[in-house]
Design an enzyme around this catalytic site. Structure first.
Site, mmCIF file in Angstrom:
data_model
loop_
_atom_site.group_PDB
_atom_site.id
_atom_site.type_symbol
_atom_site.label_atom_id
_atom_site.label_comp_id
_atom_site.label_asym_id
_atom_site.label_seq_id
_atom_site.Cartn_x
_atom_site.Cartn_y
_atom_site.Cartn_z
ATOM 1 N N TYR A 275 0.764 -1.281 0.012
ATOM 2 C CA TYR A 275 0.018 0.093 0.066
ATOM 3 C C TYR A 275 0.869 1.380 -0.057
ATOM 4 O O TYR A 275 0.258 2.267 -0.205
ATOM 5 C CB TYR A 275 -0.852 0.008 1.137
ATOM 6 C CG TYR A 275 -2.094 -1.100 0.938
ATOM 7 C CD1 TYR A 275 -2.983 -1.041 0.203
ATOM 8 C CD2 TYR A 275 -1.748 -2.347 1.969
ATOM 9 C CE1 TYR A 275 -3.958 -2.021 0.060
ATOM 10 C CE2 TYR A 275 -2.682 -3.207 1.926
ATOM 11 C CZ TYR A 275 -3.828 -3.312 0.985
ATOM 12 O OH TYR A 275 -4.837 -4.216 0.982
ATOM 13 N N LEU A 276 2.056 1.358 0.302
ATOM 14 C CA LEU A 276 2.846 2.540 0.343
ATOM 15 C C LEU A 276 3.734 2.547 -0.822
ATOM 16 O O LEU A 276 4.534 1.848 -1.219
ATOM 17 C CB LEU A 276 3.797 2.225 1.648
ATOM 18 C CG LEU A 276 3.203 2.467 3.086
ATOM 19 C CD1 LEU A 276 3.992 2.352 4.057
ATOM 20 C CD2 LEU A 276 2.117 3.849 3.148
#
EC number: 5.6.2.1
Length: 893
Positions: A853-854
């Site tokens: 997600y990053l």
């Protein structure tokens, strides 16, 4: 100094690795050569034939009178002749298109070096010149230097020696004919060497006089050591002159003549060869790494945003690896105190269960019930009459056997471990890579999952069921059309199907037996295909910031819509956006009861006062999501209407489906999904948190890493990335406390010596120190390393004690002691940061958000801006996964 010398030209001259010609002893030498006088490592072309002197007789060795030292004049050529250019030998391993005879050390260095690591000869039999009669070369003029090859027959000389130091005048540089393979030979023309003789084919013609070369045009100090050697036995030709070249910028060179028949000479030569070999290997490894780097597919540097659905053009691989067949152990299985004989298949399944006897899985009733049902299904009708209840089954004997095997495995020798590692590497080289569009890519999971018991996550209803063994007949391969199909690794088995589908990225798939789902063999995360998908995902999420405002205005406006469906869609989008919830799918009865936003039930939400709600449910992987949060007032009011009149088991969003929500998102922005929302919110949260860093407060690398982890923690909490606290957390924290106390004691001992701390504290410190040494000794004995396996406990104890006492030795200088105090203070601070980090992150999983997600470019930019090594934040696997994330410090998500 006039040098007169008779030299017999050997029938074959081997390579000497680029050693330069050096002044020999002032001798008159006559040689006797036969087959026993050659070096083992420099065998002549025809070792069984004896060599004779030119006239067929043996001459006596006559020492020359000791001459007076004179200063020779530098010469660039002999008798006005230029050095003879070297002819490149025929070498099947060299580049066929190489026409420059002086470049063979460059073009063929990898081949010649690898051969010379075991032997000085790099020529094949076909390359060896025919033997010619040995003729006498006229004496060289004064000031010239003759050179003998390392591989020439040995000559023992009786010599009167002198040592002369001369300073030569600058001579014109001679262009090297061949660069040496040694590390020291690449930066000086002195190393151009008369090695041309070692490769020259001119010996097939008439032996020619060897030209001498002077060092390059620099002022040098040449020390010529001449030694006297005598022997009463066979007289080998003197060995090669070794040149030890200084690597620094000084112009001093020392030239040593080796002793010809010293007993230790062979050992010295071997050592030097080993050192050279190691250097060559390191050089080859570096070159290999450079070549590998050059072969990397830097797809991210190419502008290619078109996507026509084609994932690859050519695809080659060797298929997956299957687990080995089961080998029966014959350990007894007991039921109600009696032995029940099992077939190999039954024994294998019983062994699966015995492996979990000391785990929490056997405490779950569902695990035991499901296993026993599977186990009974394998029993014969006679066995079923005996085995009726799970509680009376005794797997303890098999469990003991497994523990014994585990201990034996731990006690393997280094050789056994190395052999196993080599075998794994061999398998990985064959099956762990695929060639896609001409580029070699790693395969992620090329091992077929072995049979066993299904565990599941959380309270999975199918836990304990049997995962059947997968065979080639269960597996479908995807490979390039026209490529060689890998054979089935199990005799008698065939692949289920062979397909050539270039619109998908899997290499193989099969259906697993428990849930009926598909399992795939994918490329590794570092591959181009995976990398492109990752970058596209983050680019889509990054693009959401351009329209997130309009999307939010849209769903906020729909809170008061007359349509129940639109109101539920609006509130669901709000929760996905605000709380980063997963979308959630409907689950069957045989699946774990995990939920997401669309599958929330009334029982999962509690409406508190002041527009506050509490969500409590099992999310992905059965991780509990518990969050009390204040939300928008209009959203809170709508939620109250959704709950009103419903039972706890009713759906909160009963008029909304996942398909409806996803279709709505796609209309808002191309590629938009609930996962994109999670990715956007996770990345933007990290960006905002990192921007808050006060560089004055966080100065050291450790402090900055702690700050980054705190920012990452906020993202993990947002995405509900939890983990159970480590079981050994208390022990770990205790060890950190002990280390901090030890460092403080060492500080105080330093202060006592310079009078900064009262000596009254010394007794307590010494008491703690006395307790530490036995603990260290016991720890070292218990956890013996491979290098200490042969040591006795007494030897280990002695080593630990010596190291302990050395670490406690204090310098006499007051300034040095103060430096030690400061050093201990830094270490204390580092341990305290470590303790804080472990405590703060004990229930939070940082890795999941980094992987999924990053946006990695946020982290890379922050690291560069704050001078934090990226490898302190990203593991090697993450750095391999995101090779495209190398951006500047100005990158903003």
């Amino acid at each position: 100094m006039e040098v007169k010398q008779e030299i017999l030209t050997p029938m074959k001259v081997e390579k000497t690795n680029g050693n330069v010609p050096t002044p020999p002893p002032t001798t008159t030498t006559t040689t006797v050569m036969d087959d026993d006088l050659f070096d083992d490592e420099a065998s002549p072309p025809q070792p069984n034939k004896k060599l004779k002197a030119e006239n067929g007789s043996i001459k006596k060795l006559t020492p020359t009178p000791k001459p007076a030292p004179v200063t020779p004049k530098p010469t660039a050529a002999v008798n006005g002749k230029k050095p003879i250019p070297k002819k490149k030998p025929v070498d099947s391993s060299s580049d066929s298109d190489s026409s420059d005879s002086s470049s063979d050390s460059d073009s063929d260095s990898s081949d010649s070096d690898s051969d010379s690591s075991s032997s000085d000869s790099s020529s094949s039999d076909s390359d060896v010149p025919k033997k010619k009669p040995i003729s006498k070369i006229p004496n060289k003029p004064s000031g010239t230097v003759s050179k003998t090859s390392k591989n020439s027959p040995k000559t023992t000389t009786t010599t009167t020696t002198t040592t002369t130091t001369v300073k030569s005048k600058p001579a014109p540089k001679v262009k090297p004919e061949q660069s040496s393979s040694d590390d020291s030979s690449s930066d000086s023309s002195d190393d151009s060497s008369d090695d041309s003789s070692s490769d020259s084919s001119s010996e097939e013609e008439k032996p020619k006089k060897k030209p001498s070369k002077k060092p390059a045009a620099v002022k040098k100090e040449i020390t010529v050591k001449k030694e006297t050697t005598t022997t009463t036995k066979k007289t080998p030709v003197k060995k090669e002159v070794e040149v030890k070249k200084e690597t620094k910028t000084t112009t001093t060179k020392k030239v040593k003549k080796e002793e010809s028949d010293d007993d230790g000479e062979d050992e010295k030569t071997t050592t030097k060869k080993k050192t050279t070999t190691r250097k060559r290997k390191l050089k080859e490894e570096e070159e290999g790494e450079e070549e590998e780097e050059e072969g990397v597919n830097k797809w991210w540097d190419k502008e290619d945003d078109e996507d026509d659905g084609t994932k690859w053009t050519t695809l080659i691989h060797n298929g997956p690896v299957f687990p080995p067949a089961y080998v029966p152990h014959g350990i007894k299985f007991m039921y109600d105190g009696k032995v029940v004989k099992l077939t190999p298949k039954q024994e294998e399944v019983a062994t699966f269960y015995a492996n979990y006897l000391e785990t929490d899985h056997v405490k779950k009733q569902a695990f035991k019930d499901n296993f026993f049902k599977e186990f009974k299904g394998l029993l014969t009708s006679e066995q079923k009459e005996i085995v009726k209840k799970m509680d009376k089954c005794d797997f303890s004997h098999i469990h003991t056997h497994l523990k014994t095997k585990k201990e034996q495995r731990k006690a393997r020798s280094k050789e056994e471990k190395d052999a196993e590692t080599a075998e794994k590497k061999k398998i990985q080289e064959k099956h762990g890579f695929a060639t896609i569009d001409g580029f070699k890519e790693k395969v992620g999971n090329y091992m077929i999952e072995p049979p066993g018991l299904f565990l599941g996550r959380g309270q999975h209803p199918k836990t304990g069921m049997l995962k059947q063994r997968i065979m080639p007949s269960d597996v479908t391969l995807n490979i390039g059309e026209g490529e060689v199909i890998p054979p089935s690794p199990i005799p008698g088995e065939k692949w289920k199907e062979i397909v050539h589908n270039n619109t998908v990225t899997w290499l193989a798939f099969w259906r697993e037996s428990v849930n009926g789902g598909f399992k795939y063999v994918w490329l590794a995360p570092s591959s181009k295909i995976k990398g492109q998908a990752d970058r596209k995902k983050f680019e889509v999420a990054r693009g959401l910031k351009n329209c997130i405002g309009d999307i939010r205005k849209g769903y906020q406006k729909s809170f008061n819509d007359e349509s129940t469906e639109k109101r539920q869609l609006a509130v669901a989008l709000y929760l996905i956006d605000f709380l980063a919830l997963r979308v959630g799918n409907e689950k069957g009865e045989d699946q774990a009861d995990t939920v997401g936003c669309c599958s929330l039930r009334v029982e999962h939400i509690k409406l508190e006062s002041n527009n506050t709600i509490t969500l409590d449910f099992l999310g992905k992987d059965s991780m509990r999501y518990l969050n009390t949060v204040q939300i928008r007032e209009d959203a809170y009011k709508v939620l109250k209407t959704f709950v009103k009149g419903k039972k706890p088991t009713d759906l909160l969003f009963d008029s909304l489906t996942v398909t409806q929500l996803n279709n709505h998102l796609k209309k808002q922005m191309t590629g938009l999904s609930a996962k994109v929302f999670r990715t956007y919110n996770a990345s933007i949260t990290l960006q905002k948190e990192l921007d808050k860093m006060d560089t004055k407060e966080f100065q050291s690398i450790d402090e900055k890493i702690l700050f980054y982890n705190r920012c990452n923690r906020e993202v993990a909490i947002l995405c509900n990335h939890q983990k159970a606290p480590p079981k050994n957390l208390a022990e770990t924290m205790s060890k950190i406390d002990e280390k901090i106390q030890e460092l403080r004691d060492l500080q105080d001992l330093c202060r006592i010596k310079i009078g900064k701390t009262p000596k009254s504290q010394q007794e307590d410190i010494e008491s703690r120190e006395a307790e530490r040494l036995p603990k260290l000794i016991q720890l070292a004995i218990t956890n013996k390393k491979d290098k200490d396996k042969e040591k006795t406990d007494k030897e280990i104890s002695f080593d630990v004690k010596a190291a302990f006492e050395k670490s406690r030795t204090l310098p006499d200088a007051k300034g040095k002691i103060k430096e030690k105090i400061a050093k201990y203070e830094e270490q204390i601070k580092k341990q305290e940061i470590l303790k804080t980090g472990k405590d703060e992150l004990k229930t939070v999983a940082l890795g999941t958000s980094k992987i999924n997600y990053l946006d990695p470019r946020i982290t890379v930019a922050w690291c560069k801006k704050n001078k934090v090594p990226v490898d302190k934040i990203f593991t090697k696997s993450l750095r391999d996964k995101f090779p495209w994330s190398d951006v500047g410090t100005d990158y903003i998500f």
